[in-house]
Design a protein around this motif. Structure first.
Motif, PDB file in Angstrom:
ATOM      1  N   GLY A 148       1.022  -0.967  -0.009  1.00 58.12           N
ATOM      2  CA  GLY A 148       0.241   0.181   0.233  1.00 58.12           C
ATOM      3  C   GLY A 148       0.828   0.992   0.029  1.00 58.12           C
ATOM      4  O   GLY A 148       2.366   0.640   0.339  1.00 58.12           O
ATOM      5  N   PHE A 149       0.243   2.130  -0.815  1.00 60.39           N
ATOM      6  CA  PHE A 149       1.024   3.500  -0.833  1.00 60.39           C
ATOM      7  C   PHE A 149       0.850   4.346   0.658  1.00 60.39           C
ATOM      8  O   PHE A 149       2.747   4.731   0.617  1.00 60.39           O
ATOM      9  N   PRO A 150       0.292   4.296   1.153  1.00 61.79           N
ATOM     10  CA  PRO A 150       0.816   4.661   3.208  1.00 61.79           C
ATOM     11  C   PRO A 150       1.851   3.996   3.566  1.00 61.79           C
ATOM     12  O   PRO A 150       2.609   5.033   3.827  1.00 61.79           O
ATOM     13  N   SER A 151       2.123   2.759   3.730  1.00 62.68           N
ATOM     14  CA  SER A 151       2.656   1.884   4.380  1.00 62.68           C
ATOM     15  C   SER A 151       4.230   2.456   3.709  1.00 62.68           C
ATOM     16  O   SER A 151       4.800   2.359   4.606  1.00 62.68           O
ATOM     17  N   LYS A 152       4.271   1.866   2.374  1.00 61.11           N
ATOM     18  CA  LYS A 152       5.415   2.945   2.055  1.00 61.11           C
ATOM     19  C   LYS A 152       6.017   4.020   2.507  1.00 61.11           C
ATOM     20  O   LYS A 152       7.195   4.254   2.395  1.00 61.11           O
ATOM     21  N   ALA A 153       5.387   4.835   2.343  1.00 63.45           N
ATOM     22  CA  ALA A 153       5.032   6.151   2.445  1.00 63.45           C
ATOM     23  C   ALA A 153       5.849   6.295   3.850  1.00 63.45           C
ATOM     24  O   ALA A 153       7.204   7.202   3.794  1.00 63.45           O
ATOM     25  N   LEU A 154       5.130   5.550   4.606  1.00 68.09           N
ATOM     26  CA  LEU A 154       5.450   5.988   6.081  1.00 68.09           C
ATOM     27  C   LEU A 154       7.367   4.996   6.075  1.00 68.09           C
ATOM     28  O   LEU A 154       8.030   5.559   6.762  1.00 68.09           O
ATOM     29  N   LEU A 155       7.092   4.041   5.569  1.00 71.51           N
ATOM     30  CA  LEU A 155       8.558   3.167   5.252  1.00 71.51           C
ATOM     31  C   LEU A 155       9.342   4.119   5.263  1.00 71.51           C
ATOM     32  O   LEU A 155      10.425   4.444   5.732  1.00 71.51           O
ATOM     33  N   TRP A 156       9.756   4.881   3.856  1.00 69.98           N
ATOM     34  CA  TRP A 156      10.242   5.569   3.480  1.00 69.98           C
ATOM     35  C   TRP A 156      10.749   7.270   4.309  1.00 69.98           C
ATOM     36  O   TRP A 156      11.755   7.276   4.258  1.00 69.98           O
ATOM     37  N   LEU A 157       9.161   7.398   4.652  1.00 74.40           N
ATOM     38  CA  LEU A 157       9.186   8.462   6.248  1.00 74.40           C
ATOM     39  C   LEU A 157      10.761   8.272   6.874  1.00 74.40           C
ATOM     40  O   LEU A 157      11.773   8.557   7.309  1.00 74.40           O
ATOM     41  N   LEU A 158      10.594   6.965   7.832  1.00 70.03           N
ATOM     42  CA  LEU A 158      11.233   6.614   8.701  1.00 70.03           C
ATOM     43  C   LEU A 158      12.886   6.144   8.381  1.00 70.03           C
ATOM     44  O   LEU A 158      13.282   6.955   9.025  1.00 70.03           O
ATOM     45  N   LEU A 159      12.992   5.873   6.987  1.00 64.82           N
ATOM     46  CA  LEU A 159      14.487   5.784   6.332  1.00 64.82           C
ATOM     47  C   LEU A 159      14.845   6.815   5.959  1.00 64.82           C
ATOM     48  O   LEU A 159      16.374   6.486   6.711  1.00 64.82           O
ATOM     49  N   SER A 160      14.659   7.582   5.769  1.00 64.14           N
ATOM     50  CA  SER A 160      15.142   8.955   5.598  1.00 64.14           C
ATOM     51  C   SER A 160      15.187  10.083   6.587  1.00 64.14           C
ATOM     52  O   SER A 160      16.121  11.363   6.879  1.00 64.14           O
ATOM     53  N   VAL A 161      14.182  10.113   7.539  1.00 64.84           N
ATOM     54  CA  VAL A 161      14.795  10.587   9.047  1.00 64.84           C
ATOM     55  C   VAL A 161      15.724  10.978   9.714  1.00 64.84           C
ATOM     56  O   VAL A 161      16.568  12.087  10.058  1.00 64.84           O
ATOM     57  N   PRO A 162      16.734  10.172   9.911  1.00 65.35           N
ATOM     58  CA  PRO A 162      18.353   9.918  10.023  1.00 65.35           C
ATOM     59  C   PRO A 162      18.917  10.716   8.720  1.00 65.35           C
ATOM     60  O   PRO A 162      19.904  11.375   9.434  1.00 65.35           O
ATOM     61  N   GLY A 163      19.158  10.394   7.831  1.00 69.38           N
ATOM     62  CA  GLY A 163      19.462  11.575   6.880  1.00 69.38           C
ATOM     63  C   GLY A 163      18.896  13.050   6.831  1.00 69.38           C
ATOM     64  O   GLY A 163      19.984  13.867   6.644  1.00 69.38           O
ATOM     65  N   ILE A 164      17.687  13.310   7.104  1.00 65.75           N
ATOM     66  CA  ILE A 164      17.624  14.575   7.143  1.00 65.75           C
ATOM     67  C   ILE A 164      17.908  15.605   8.197  1.00 65.75           C
ATOM     68  O   ILE A 164      18.470  16.724   8.175  1.00 65.75           O
ATOM     69  N   LEU A 165      18.132  14.537   9.753  1.00 65.80           N
ATOM     70  CA  LEU A 165      18.966  15.117  10.471  1.00 65.80           C
ATOM     71  C   LEU A 165      20.310  15.123  10.443  1.00 65.80           C
ATOM     72  O   LEU A 165      20.849  16.722  10.681  1.00 65.80           O
ATOM     73  N   MET A 166      21.052  14.583   9.679  1.00 63.94           N
ATOM     74  CA  MET A 166      22.703  15.117   9.701  1.00 63.94           C
ATOM     75  C   MET A 166      22.321  16.405   8.380  1.00 63.94           C
ATOM     76  O   MET A 166      23.546  17.223   8.612  1.00 63.94           O
ATOM     77  N   ILE A 167      21.595  15.992   7.673  1.00 63.92           N
ATOM     78  CA  ILE A 167      21.868  17.533   6.937  1.00 63.92           C
ATOM     79  C   ILE A 167      20.676  18.366   7.325  1.00 63.92           C
ATOM     80  O   ILE A 167      21.780  19.677   6.465  1.00 63.92           O
ATOM     81  N   TRP A 168      20.222  18.715   8.169  1.00 64.85           N
ATOM     82  CA  TRP A 168      19.880  19.878   8.821  1.00 64.85           C
ATOM     83  C   TRP A 168      20.687  20.356   9.909  1.00 64.85           C
ATOM     84  O   TRP A 168      20.949  21.418   9.819  1.00 64.85           O
ATOM     85  N   SER A 169      21.961  19.331  10.183  1.00 64.22           N
ATOM     86  CA  SER A 169      23.011  20.033  10.860  1.00 64.22           C
ATOM     87  C   SER A 169      23.795  20.314  10.776  1.00 64.22           C
ATOM     88  O   SER A 169      24.751  21.188  11.347  1.00 64.22           O
ATOM     89  N   PHE A 170      23.819  19.864   9.826  1.00 61.41           N
ATOM     90  CA  PHE A 170      25.263  20.556   8.514  1.00 61.41           C
ATOM     91  C   PHE A 170      25.024  21.934   7.402  1.00 61.41           C
ATOM     92  O   PHE A 170      25.016  23.042   8.253  1.00 61.41           O
TER      93      PHE A 170
END
Length: 196
Positions: A3-25
């Protein structure tokens, strides 16, 4: 995980550490060199997570938990490549010069990183359903490039840090899973022989 919502949630969770790294930098809270280790480590962790369900499900049996894990392992593999690319971006910012990057390319701790990235590229590029159908059995052969990519990536880590313990700790679950699969296969072969 169709399902699209579950896949979108998965990718959101997978991207959170990267988003935090980019934000800190981007906010000046961390230098590019400070982000090299966490981005590379995240890539390794996701590669291992993508490789684990196959041997574990073969040993313990394909239950609902392992089916769910196997269903997302391609996502985990692509995310691992994404973090490897983020690792490269931070490296480029840290070096801030193509000449400097070329100059240190011959260092074993550097070229192993480049080689690992190149080996991850093709499996990531063809990691979708159409490519799987089009390539047939060859698709799995290409995907097996992730194994040398992981080993060379760990060598890259060890050669730069000069500390093998963290890399081995990360690899340990996969080694255990491979041992379990091997012992399970041996046991099944032994049982088949005893029945004939």
């Amino acid at each position: 995980m169709n399902g699209f919502p579950s896949k979108a949630l998965l990718w959101l969770l997978l991207s959170v550490p990267g988003i935090l790294m980019i934000w800190s930098f981007s906010q000046g809270e961390a230098l590019a060199m400070d982000m090299l280790h966490p981005s590379g480590e995240m890539s390794v962790r996701l590669m291992i997570l993508a490789m684990l369900p196959g041997p574990l499900s073969e040993f313990f049996g394909l239950n609902r938990f392992f089916r769910g894990w196997i269903a997302i392992r391609r996502n985990l593999g692509v995310a691992a490549f994404g973090y490897a690319m983020l690792h490269l971006v931070f490296y480029i910012f840290d070096m801030n010069s193509l000449a400097a990057m070329v100059e240190e390319f011959g260092i074993p701790g550097i070229w192993t990183g480049w080689l690992s990235l190149v080996l991850m590229l093709l499996p990531a590029v063809i990691s979708f359903n159409y490519a799987m159908r089009k390539l047939g059995r060859n698709w799995k052969r290409v995907q097996r490039l992730v194994y040398p990519a992981l080993i060379i990536g760990l060598a890259h880590w060890i050669l730069l840090d000069w500390a093998w313990q963290p890399a081995i700790v990360h690899l340990a679950p996969l080694i255990i899973a491979w041992i379990l699969r091997y012992t399970g296969r041996r046991r099944r072969r032994h049982m088949q022989r005893s029945m004939t």
